[in-house]
Design a protein around this motif. Structure first.
Motif, PDB file in Angstrom:
ATOM      1  N   ASN A 182      71.367  24.374  42.376  1.00 54.15           N
ATOM      2  CA  ASN A 182      71.296  23.093  41.682  1.00 54.15           C
ATOM      3  C   ASN A 182      72.689  22.493  41.549  1.00 54.15           C
ATOM      4  O   ASN A 182      73.690  23.137  41.887  1.00 54.15           O
ATOM      5  N   ALA A 183      72.740  21.281  41.037  1.00 50.78           N
ATOM      6  CA  ALA A 183      74.019  20.614  40.805  1.00 50.78           C
ATOM      7  C   ALA A 183      73.983  19.897  39.463  1.00 50.78           C
ATOM      8  O   ALA A 183      72.914  19.543  38.962  1.00 50.78           O
ATOM      9  N   VAL A 184      75.146  19.703  38.889  1.00 44.89           N
ATOM     10  CA  VAL A 184      75.305  18.781  37.768  1.00 44.89           C
ATOM     11  C   VAL A 184      76.173  17.625  38.258  1.00 44.89           C
ATOM     12  O   VAL A 184      77.046  17.804  39.108  1.00 44.89           O
ATOM     13  N   ALA A 185      75.905  16.437  37.734  1.00 44.23           N
ATOM     14  CA  ALA A 185      76.686  15.258  38.094  1.00 44.23           C
ATOM     15  C   ALA A 185      77.300  14.679  36.822  1.00 44.23           C
ATOM     16  O   ALA A 185      76.672  13.859  36.145  1.00 44.23           O
ATOM     17  N   PRO A 186      78.492  15.113  36.471  1.00 43.19           N
ATOM     18  CA  PRO A 186      79.142  14.548  35.292  1.00 43.19           C
ATOM     19  C   PRO A 186      79.501  13.082  35.510  1.00 43.19           C
ATOM     20  O   PRO A 186      79.777  12.641  36.629  1.00 43.19           O
ATOM     21  N   GLY A 187      79.507  12.343  34.417  1.00 48.79           N
ATOM     22  CA  GLY A 187      80.051  10.995  34.434  1.00 48.79           C
ATOM     23  C   GLY A 187      81.512  11.050  34.039  1.00 48.79           C
ATOM     24  O   GLY A 187      82.241  11.966  34.424  1.00 48.79           O
ATOM     25  N   LEU A 188      81.940  10.085  33.265  1.00 46.88           N
ATOM     26  CA  LEU A 188      83.325  10.043  32.802  1.00 46.88           C
ATOM     27  C   LEU A 188      83.534  11.135  31.749  1.00 46.88           C
ATOM     28  O   LEU A 188      82.827  11.182  30.738  1.00 46.88           O
ATOM     29  N   VAL A 189      84.503  12.011  31.985  1.00 46.38           N
ATOM     30  CA  VAL A 189      84.727  13.165  31.115  1.00 46.38           C
ATOM     31  C   VAL A 189      86.216  13.270  30.793  1.00 46.38           C
ATOM     32  O   VAL A 189      87.072  12.966  31.634  1.00 46.38           O
ATOM     33  N   HIS A 190      86.525  13.705  29.591  1.00 42.06           N
ATOM     34  CA  HIS A 190      87.916  13.928  29.183  1.00 42.06           C
ATOM     35  C   HIS A 190      88.461  15.191  29.863  1.00 42.06           C
ATOM     36  O   HIS A 190      88.350  16.294  29.335  1.00 42.06           O
ATOM     37  N   THR A 191      89.029  15.027  31.043  1.00 42.33           N
ATOM     38  CA  THR A 191      89.720  16.119  31.729  1.00 42.33           C
ATOM     39  C   THR A 191      91.041  15.587  32.255  1.00 42.33           C
ATOM     40  O   THR A 191      91.286  14.377  32.261  1.00 42.33           O
ATOM     41  N   ASP A 192      91.893  16.499  32.749  1.00 39.71           N
ATOM     42  CA  ASP A 192      93.184  16.047  33.259  1.00 39.71           C
ATOM     43  C   ASP A 192      93.107  15.540  34.689  1.00 39.71           C
ATOM     44  O   ASP A 192      94.134  15.214  35.285  1.00 39.71           O
ATOM     45  N   LEU A 193      91.894  15.446  35.244  1.00 41.50           N
ATOM     46  CA  LEU A 193      91.730  14.835  36.558  1.00 41.50           C
ATOM     47  C   LEU A 193      92.289  13.420  36.561  1.00 41.50           C
ATOM     48  O   LEU A 193      92.901  12.970  37.528  1.00 41.50           O
ATOM     49  N   HIS A 194      92.097  12.709  35.456  1.00 36.86           N
ATOM     50  CA  HIS A 194      92.543  11.319  35.366  1.00 36.86           C
ATOM     51  C   HIS A 194      94.073  11.238  35.319  1.00 36.86           C
ATOM     52  O   HIS A 194      94.683  10.420  36.012  1.00 36.86           O
ATOM     53  N   ALA A 195      94.669  12.108  34.513  1.00 35.31           N
ATOM     54  CA  ALA A 195      96.130  12.124  34.435  1.00 35.31           C
ATOM     55  C   ALA A 195      96.740  12.523  35.766  1.00 35.31           C
ATOM     56  O   ALA A 195      97.778  11.982  36.179  1.00 35.31           O
ATOM     57  N   ALA A 196      96.084  13.464  36.455  1.00 33.05           N
ATOM     58  CA  ALA A 196      96.590  13.898  37.762  1.00 33.05           C
ATOM     59  C   ALA A 196      96.588  12.755  38.762  1.00 33.05           C
ATOM     60  O   ALA A 196      97.387  12.742  39.701  1.00 33.05           O
ATOM     61  N   ALA A 197      95.682  11.798  38.575  1.00 30.55           N
ATOM     62  CA  ALA A 197      95.619  10.625  39.458  1.00 30.55           C
ATOM     63  C   ALA A 197      96.489   9.485  38.950  1.00 30.55           C
ATOM     64  O   ALA A 197      96.453   8.383  39.491  1.00 30.55           O
ATOM     65  N   GLY A 198      97.260   9.745  37.888  1.00 26.85           N
ATOM     66  CA  GLY A 198      98.141   8.727  37.350  1.00 26.85           C
ATOM     67  C   GLY A 198      97.494   7.774  36.380  1.00 26.85           C
ATOM     68  O   GLY A 198      98.047   6.720  36.064  1.00 26.85           O
TER      69      GLY A 198
END
Length: 247
Positions: A182-198
């Protein structure tokens, strides 16, 4: 003690999954790319609740590294599940015609080839066809797969759409062999993925477009992952579960 492998387990959603699994009595093998201190911290938090845990550095797009992760996990006990969480966006947002080919290729290597290699290794060890006793695989997609992420990360969205297609197809192949996929499809989540992308403020800036008016927390995504791994989801396979606040 049953073992679950979690790739990308040193931070964000992966770290939250590892901690929740430990709290539920699983042993946890964490795959991570390079943040040794963060990985050691997740291992310590798992051990603090009485679980066995280890961390293995490596690249999910590298066959030898994937085999080493699975072999290391086997030292903890029998494998019960695999969570393919490792993923990258590659760069700051932009149109597709602005993207660098090498960056996009790396995103596809990690997000698609990495999931393929980990799913393949999981089936080879879990499937009754290969002498295994069954188990569950959960792949981490994104609601971007359905939206396409125009003007931001079309290549990332495409990679996650591939993950969902792979999840559904593989589920059909191994459903009679004791393996649920199975899979999960997260939406907008508070992770450092965003900071890593600037874009460290992206969750707050995007929150108004979400029906629940907020970004999610990694622990909320982890709850869905752990449920899909559990016997409570014993009749669920080939599904993608959105966890997105309605967006």
């Amino acid at each position: 003690m049953s073992v679950v492998i979690v790739t990308g387990g040193s931070r964000g959603i992966g770290a939250a999954v590892a901690r929740q699994l430990a709290q539920r009595g699983y042993a946890v093998a964490i795959g991570y790319a390079g943040d040794h201190d963060a990985a050691r911290g997740v291992v310590a938090s798992c051990e603090a609740v009485g679980a066995q845990a280890l961390a293995v550095a490596g690249d999910v797009a590298d066959e030898a590294d994937v085999r080493r992760l699975f072999d290391s996990a086997a030292t903890l006990g029998p494998l019960a599940g695999v969570v393919c969480n490792a993923g990258i966006t590659g760069n700051t947002p932009g149109r597709l015609d602005e993207q660098d080919a090498a960056t996009v290729r790396r995103v596809l290597d990690v997000n698609v080839m990495g999931v393929f290699l980990c799913n393949r290794e999981a089936v080879r060890r879990l499937s009754t066809r290969h002498g295994g006793s069954g188990g569950a695989i959960v792949n981490v997609s994104s609601t971007a797969a359905g939206r396409g992420s125009p003007g931001e990360w079309v290549h990332y969205a495409a990679s996650k759409a591939a993950v969902e297609s792979m999840t559904y197809g593989l589920a059909q192949e191994v459903a009679a062999e004791g393996v649920r996929v199975n899979a999960v499809a997260p939406g907008l989540v508070h992770t450092d993925l965003h900071a890593a992308a600037g874009l460290p403020n992206r969750p707050a800036e995007r929150a108004p477009m979400i029906p629940m008016k907020r970004a999610g927390e990694p622990s909320e995504i982890a709850e869905g992952v752990v449920w899909l791994l559990s016997d409570a989801a014993s009749f669920v396979t080939g599904a993608t579960l959105p966890i997105s606040g309605g967006y």
